[in-house]
Design a protein around this motif. Structure first.
Motif, PDB file in Angstrom:
ATOM      1  N   ALA A 194       3.574 -14.247  -1.155  1.00 57.50           N
ATOM      2  CA  ALA A 194       4.244 -13.009  -1.555  1.00 57.50           C
ATOM      3  C   ALA A 194       5.537 -12.832  -0.756  1.00 57.50           C
ATOM      4  CB  ALA A 194       3.318 -11.821  -1.351  1.00 57.50           C
ATOM      5  N   PHE A 195       6.337 -11.872  -1.179  1.00 56.08           N
ATOM      6  CA  PHE A 195       7.601 -11.534  -0.516  1.00 56.08           C
ATOM      7  C   PHE A 195       8.551 -12.746  -0.472  1.00 56.08           C
ATOM      8  CE2 PHE A 195       4.585  -8.466   1.045  1.00 56.08           C
ATOM      9  CZ  PHE A 195       5.308  -7.269   1.004  1.00 56.08           C
ATOM     10  N   THR A 196       8.567 -13.495  -1.563  1.00 52.60           N
ATOM     11  CA  THR A 196       9.473 -14.650  -1.648  1.00 52.60           C
ATOM     12  C   THR A 196      10.468 -14.470  -2.794  1.00 52.60           C
ATOM     13  OG1 THR A 196       7.798 -15.797  -2.982  1.00 52.60           O
ATOM     14  CG2 THR A 196       7.840 -16.254  -0.606  1.00 52.60           C
ATOM     15  N   ASP A 197       9.969 -14.365  -4.022  1.00 49.23           N
ATOM     16  CA  ASP A 197      10.858 -14.251  -5.176  1.00 49.23           C
ATOM     17  C   ASP A 197      11.421 -12.841  -5.316  1.00 49.23           C
ATOM     18  OD1 ASP A 197      10.330 -16.904  -5.710  1.00 49.23           O
ATOM     19  OD2 ASP A 197       8.649 -16.426  -7.045  1.00 49.23           O
ATOM     20  N   HIS A 198      10.538 -11.841  -5.271  1.00 47.32           N
ATOM     21  CA  HIS A 198      10.948 -10.443  -5.424  1.00 47.32           C
ATOM     22  C   HIS A 198      10.320  -9.628  -4.295  1.00 47.32           C
ATOM     23  CE1 HIS A 198      12.573 -11.400  -9.387  1.00 47.32           C
ATOM     24  NE2 HIS A 198      11.422 -12.025  -9.655  1.00 47.32           N
ATOM     25  N   PRO A 199      10.832  -9.732  -3.095  1.00 50.20           N
ATOM     26  CA  PRO A 199      10.185  -9.050  -1.964  1.00 50.20           C
ATOM     27  C   PRO A 199      10.241  -7.532  -2.055  1.00 50.20           C
ATOM     28  CG  PRO A 199      12.287 -10.009  -1.297  1.00 50.20           C
ATOM     29  CD  PRO A 199      12.012 -10.501  -2.681  1.00 50.20           C
ATOM     30  N   LEU A 200      11.321  -6.987  -2.605  1.00 47.21           N
ATOM     31  CA  LEU A 200      11.415  -5.533  -2.711  1.00 47.21           C
ATOM     32  C   LEU A 200      10.381  -4.989  -3.688  1.00 47.21           C
ATOM     33  CD1 LEU A 200      12.904  -3.004  -1.824  1.00 47.21           C
ATOM     34  CD2 LEU A 200      14.489  -3.343  -3.727  1.00 47.21           C
ATOM     35  N   SER A 201      10.160  -5.673  -4.795  1.00 49.60           N
ATOM     36  CA  SER A 201       9.126  -5.251  -5.746  1.00 49.60           C
ATOM     37  C   SER A 201       7.736  -5.336  -5.122  1.00 49.60           C
ATOM     38  CB  SER A 201       9.195  -6.109  -7.006  1.00 49.60           C
ATOM     39  OG  SER A 201      10.460  -5.999  -7.638  1.00 49.60           O
ATOM     40  N   ASP A 202       7.499  -6.395  -4.337  1.00 53.94           N
ATOM     41  CA  ASP A 202       6.216  -6.508  -3.646  1.00 53.94           C
ATOM     42  C   ASP A 202       6.021  -5.366  -2.654  1.00 53.94           C
ATOM     43  OD1 ASP A 202       5.717  -8.806  -5.051  1.00 53.94           O
ATOM     44  OD2 ASP A 202       6.451 -10.145  -3.474  1.00 53.94           O
ATOM     45  N   LEU A 203       7.082  -5.005  -1.941  1.00 50.93           N
ATOM     46  CA  LEU A 203       6.981  -3.901  -0.979  1.00 50.93           C
ATOM     47  C   LEU A 203       6.718  -2.578  -1.683  1.00 50.93           C
ATOM     48  CD1 LEU A 203       7.223  -2.884   1.940  1.00 50.93           C
ATOM     49  CD2 LEU A 203       9.690  -2.680   1.572  1.00 50.93           C
ATOM     50  N   GLU A 204       7.395  -2.335  -2.798  1.00 54.20           N
ATOM     51  CA  GLU A 204       7.184  -1.088  -3.536  1.00 54.20           C
ATOM     52  C   GLU A 204       5.770  -1.024  -4.097  1.00 54.20           C
ATOM     53  OE1 GLU A 204      10.265  -1.233  -6.403  1.00 54.20           O
ATOM     54  OE2 GLU A 204      11.799  -0.377  -5.057  1.00 54.20           O
ATOM     55  N   ALA A 205       5.225  -2.166  -4.559  1.00 53.31           N
ATOM     56  CA  ALA A 205       3.838  -2.178  -5.048  1.00 53.31           C
ATOM     57  C   ALA A 205       2.869  -1.851  -3.906  1.00 53.31           C
ATOM     58  CB  ALA A 205       3.507  -3.540  -5.647  1.00 53.31           C
ATOM     59  N   CYS A 206       3.119  -2.386  -2.712  1.00 53.20           N
ATOM     60  CA  CYS A 206       2.269  -2.067  -1.557  1.00 53.20           C
ATOM     61  C   CYS A 206       2.365  -0.590  -1.202  1.00 53.20           C
ATOM     62  CB  CYS A 206       2.651  -2.929  -0.366  1.00 53.20           C
ATOM     63  SG  CYS A 206       2.282  -4.689  -0.563  1.00 53.20           S
ATOM     64  N   LEU A 207       3.572  -0.021  -1.269  1.00 50.11           N
ATOM     65  CA  LEU A 207       3.741   1.404  -0.969  1.00 50.11           C
ATOM     66  C   LEU A 207       2.962   2.267  -1.955  1.00 50.11           C
ATOM     67  CD1 LEU A 207       7.551   1.589  -0.073  1.00 50.11           C
ATOM     68  CD2 LEU A 207       5.630   2.036   1.453  1.00 50.11           C
ATOM     69  N   ASP A 208       3.051   1.935  -3.246  1.00 52.85           N
ATOM     70  CA  ASP A 208       2.306   2.712  -4.246  1.00 52.85           C
ATOM     71  C   ASP A 208       0.795   2.615  -4.017  1.00 52.85           C
ATOM     72  OD1 ASP A 208       4.680   3.452  -5.415  1.00 52.85           O
ATOM     73  OD2 ASP A 208       4.657   1.834  -6.896  1.00 52.85           O
ATOM     74  N   ASN A 209       0.307   1.415  -3.734  1.00 49.16           N
ATOM     75  CA  ASN A 209      -1.128   1.248  -3.497  1.00 49.16           C
ATOM     76  C   ASN A 209      -1.581   1.976  -2.235  1.00 49.16           C
ATOM     77  OD1 ASN A 209      -1.581  -0.362  -5.773  1.00 49.16           O
ATOM     78  ND2 ASN A 209      -1.023  -2.229  -4.686  1.00 49.16           N
ATOM     79  N   LEU A 210      -0.753   1.957  -1.192  1.00 43.34           N
ATOM     80  CA  LEU A 210      -1.121   2.662   0.037  1.00 43.34           C
ATOM     81  C   LEU A 210      -1.140   4.171  -0.179  1.00 43.34           C
ATOM     82  CD1 LEU A 210       0.874   0.609   2.701  1.00 43.34           C
ATOM     83  CD2 LEU A 210      -1.610   0.715   2.445  1.00 43.34           C
ATOM     84  N   ARG A 211      -0.147   4.693  -0.894  1.00 48.23           N
ATOM     85  CA  ARG A 211      -0.132   6.141  -1.161  1.00 48.23           C
ATOM     86  C   ARG A 211      -1.358   6.549  -1.969  1.00 48.23           C
ATOM     87  NH1 ARG A 211       5.320   5.106  -2.962  1.00 48.23           N
ATOM     88  NH2 ARG A 211       6.835   5.410  -1.268  1.00 48.23           N
ATOM     89  N   TYR A 212      -1.651   5.798  -3.024  1.00 41.35           N
ATOM     90  CA  TYR A 212      -2.794   6.148  -3.862  1.00 41.35           C
ATOM     91  C   TYR A 212      -4.102   5.985  -3.097  1.00 41.35           C
ATOM     92  CZ  TYR A 212      -5.364   6.712  -8.227  1.00 41.35           C
ATOM     93  OH  TYR A 212      -6.200   7.178  -9.200  1.00 41.35           O
ATOM     94  N   GLY A 213      -4.196   4.937  -2.263  1.00 39.36           N
ATOM     95  CA  GLY A 213      -5.409   4.758  -1.474  1.00 39.36           C
ATOM     96  C   GLY A 213      -5.634   5.872  -0.489  1.00 39.36           C
ATOM     97  N   LEU A 214      -4.563   6.373   0.164  1.00 38.55           N
ATOM     98  CA  LEU A 214      -4.704   7.507   1.090  1.00 38.55           C
ATOM     99  C   LEU A 214      -5.094   8.778   0.338  1.00 38.55           C
ATOM    100  CD1 LEU A 214      -1.694   6.884   3.488  1.00 38.55           C
ATOM    101  CD2 LEU A 214      -4.114   6.722   4.043  1.00 38.55           C
ATOM    102  N   GLN A 215      -4.561   8.961  -0.865  1.00 30.69           N
ATOM    103  CA  GLN A 215      -4.980  10.108  -1.676  1.00 30.69           C
ATOM    104  C   GLN A 215      -6.474  10.037  -1.989  1.00 30.69           C
ATOM    105  OE1 GLN A 215      -2.506  10.320  -5.162  1.00 30.69           O
ATOM    106  NE2 GLN A 215      -0.634  10.712  -4.000  1.00 30.69           N
ATOM    107  N   GLU A 216      -6.967   8.838  -2.286  1.00 28.85           N
ATOM    108  CA  GLU A 216      -8.395   8.686  -2.562  1.00 28.85           C
ATOM    109  C   GLU A 216      -9.231   8.987  -1.316  1.00 28.85           C
ATOM    110  OE1 GLU A 216      -8.758   4.736  -4.001  1.00 28.85           O
ATOM    111  OE2 GLU A 216      -8.316   5.271  -6.074  1.00 28.85           O
ATOM    112  N   LEU A 217      -8.776   8.550  -0.143  1.00 26.42           N
ATOM    113  CA  LEU A 217      -9.515   8.851   1.087  1.00 26.42           C
ATOM    114  C   LEU A 217      -9.558  10.353   1.341  1.00 26.42           C
ATOM    115  CD1 LEU A 217      -8.305   6.057   3.540  1.00 26.42           C
ATOM    116  CD2 LEU A 217     -10.507   6.240   2.421  1.00 26.42           C
ATOM    117  N   ARG A 218      -8.438  11.036   1.125  1.00 24.76           N
ATOM    118  CA  ARG A 218      -8.443  12.497   1.305  1.00 24.76           C
ATOM    119  C   ARG A 218      -9.341  13.173   0.275  1.00 24.76           C
ATOM    120  NH1 ARG A 218      -2.931  11.445   2.670  1.00 24.76           N
ATOM    121  NH2 ARG A 218      -2.286  11.677   0.500  1.00 24.76           N
ATOM    122  N   ALA A 219      -9.364  12.646  -0.942  1.00 24.22           N
ATOM    123  CA  ALA A 219     -10.245  13.221  -1.966  1.00 24.22           C
ATOM    124  C   ALA A 219     -11.712  13.017  -1.599  1.00 24.22           C
ATOM    125  CB  ALA A 219      -9.945  12.604  -3.337  1.00 24.22           C
ATOM    126  N   VAL A 220     -12.058  11.836  -1.069  1.00 24.66           N
ATOM    127  CA  VAL A 220     -13.434  11.593  -0.631  1.00 24.66           C
ATOM    128  C   VAL A 220     -13.803  12.529   0.509  1.00 24.66           C
ATOM    129  CG1 VAL A 220     -14.970   9.898   0.405  1.00 24.66           C
ATOM    130  CG2 VAL A 220     -13.414   9.204  -1.404  1.00 24.66           C
TER     131      VAL A 220
END
Length: 444
Positions: free
Chosen positions: A116-142
């Motif tokens: 990862a982070f070779t061809d489109h590193p910025l897209s990979d970073l944005e996907a990680c940011l979205d997953n981290l935000r959504y995962g933290l929302q799920e932890l707060r919901a739990v």
């Protein structure tokens, strides 16, 4: 919501014809039974909102758009902003059950992936940011869901309601669907490795240069300094989100342990207190509150119309030796069925199930963390030296004993009971604990 459901079925671009929209509007009006309160032009007699008027208002408010077509067909599309608002209102009206998906797992896997982070590193970073935000929302919901179930458990008035919250709500919706998956993810072990991988990416000038180049192509209006600042801002946000994962998971762990502890305490309380007597006394106090609301004790009348106390006998604190008791004939009362009846097997089954829930909340990772805080020397440590003034020391000690025989633990427990010897008893806080020895596990 019929409109958004129909438009979602037609995402391939066909849109909705006027006849289809009229049918949807008529079905909405028939289900809601809505009446137009304002004056409607062209419908003075009935005063009701019609399907054509509803369609015209939606076009005027730009909820629907009607693009011009070369074939002169009237096709309507739902505005994207209106679709977002309708979906938002649906989520408020019908909230979904708390779930824990694999968003955090995807983010950790992407950051640890060497390809990862070779061809489109910025897209990979944005996907990680979205997953981290959504995962933290799920932890707060739990965490919020467990807190709400704890409050419901404290308000339970019967053993049936207590067990219903424990098994039907917590074990099924939270324990199996969310908390068990969170424990299986092993976030405390993976997060340091993932954080180190993200720091390596942030320190790689080639990856940062590709990110800046990708961002410059997307937003040509930005200056070179602004592009570098935006990329650095995204990297720092990813690090901050990663640092928030472990505190949130620890908070969920504490909430689950608190729920298990309070459920067990509430169950024991409801066992020891008779629900029938409690309801009679509560009825008495509710009657007094209803009759004398807002009055002072001195203003109470001499005779209160209170329900009769159905007590088997009445005694005096100082005894009855000085009183002359006339003989009285006691009449047999009517038999009343017991409420919330449960036998010994049901009680033991409930205790076993609660023990399994407590065992799930007291993980081996938590036991190892508590063992490290004890700072056990090489020659070992006696259980009499455990500090009982710390918060949740009893739960931590139980987890220490539960996982002493597992392969993941970093210590061993020696007890005189293994050699059929009765150990001495230590007074730790309000509890009497059999003495045992804690030793570091020998490394291979």
């Amino acid at each position: 919501m019929n409109l958004i459901e129909e438009t979602q079925r037609r995402r391939h671009g066909e849109g909705l014809t006027r006849a289809e929209l009229m049918l949807i509007c008529e079905s909405v009006l028939d289900e809601a039974g809505a009446e137009e309160t304002a004056h409607i032009e062209g419908d003075e007699e009935s005063g009701k909102l019609t399907a054509s008027e509803m369609l015209r208002q939606m076009l005027q408010s730009q909820w629907l758009e009607e693009p011009r077509r070369s074939d002169y067909q009237r096709v309507y599309y739902l505005d994207s902003r209106a679709e977002l608002m309708l979906d938002f209102l649906r989520r408020i009206a019908f909230p979904e059950k708390v779930t824990f998906t694999d968003k955090l797992h995807l983010a950790c896997t992407r950051l640890q992936d060497e390809t990862a982070f070779t061809d489109h590193p910025l897209s990979d970073l944005e996907a990680c940011l979205d997953n981290l935000r959504y995962g933290l929302q799920e932890l707060r919901a739990v965490q919020q869901g467990v807190a709400q179930l704890t409050q419901r458990q404290l308000k339970s008035d019967s053993i049936k309601e207590n067990l219903d919250v424990l098994y039907n709500d917590f074990s099924e919706n939270i324990g199996q669907r969310c908390y068990r998956q969170l424990v299986a993810l092993d976030l405390p072990l993976r997060l340091p490795v993932v954080t180190e991988a993200l720091q390596d990416i942030a320190a790689n000038p080639q990856v940062l240069a590709r990110m800046e180049s990708e961002l410059a192509q997307r937003r040509p209006d930005l200056l070179p300094g602004q592009v570098a600042s935006e990329v650095a801002k995204n990297m720092q946000e990813a690090l901050d989100l990663l640092n928030c994962v472990e505190p949130q998971s620890d908070a969920v762990d504490r909430r689950a342990a608190e729920f298990a502890r309070r459920s067990f305490a509430r169950f024991r309380y409801l066992q020891e207190v008779s629900s029938g007597r409690r309801s009679e006394v509560r009825e008495l106090f509710e009657s007094v509150n209803a009759l004398c609301e807002g009055a002072k004790m001195a203003d109470l009348p001499d005779e209160l119309d209170l329900p009769e106390l159905r007590l088997p006998s009445v005694g005096l604190l100082s005894g009855l030796d000085s009183l002359n008791l006339p003989r009285s004939v006691h009449h047999k009362g009517e038999r009343q069925p017991l409420e919330d009846f449960d036998d010994y097997d049901d009680q033991m089954y409930a205790v076993d199930e609660m023990s399994d829930s407590i065992n799930s909340s007291l993980t081996s990772l938590r036991a190892n963390r508590y063992y490290r805080t004890l700072q056990v020397p090489v020659e070992g440590m006696s259980s009499a030296l455990i500090d009982a003034s710390e918060e949740e020391w009893l739960l931590e000690t139980i987890g220490l004993l539960l996982h002493s025989d597992t392969a993941d633990c970093e210590y061993t427990i020696d007890s005189p009971r293994e050699e059929n010897v009765t150990p001495p008893v230590d007074e730790l806080g309000d509890y009497a604990v059999d003495r045992f020895e804690i030793h570091p596990k020998a490394r291979p």
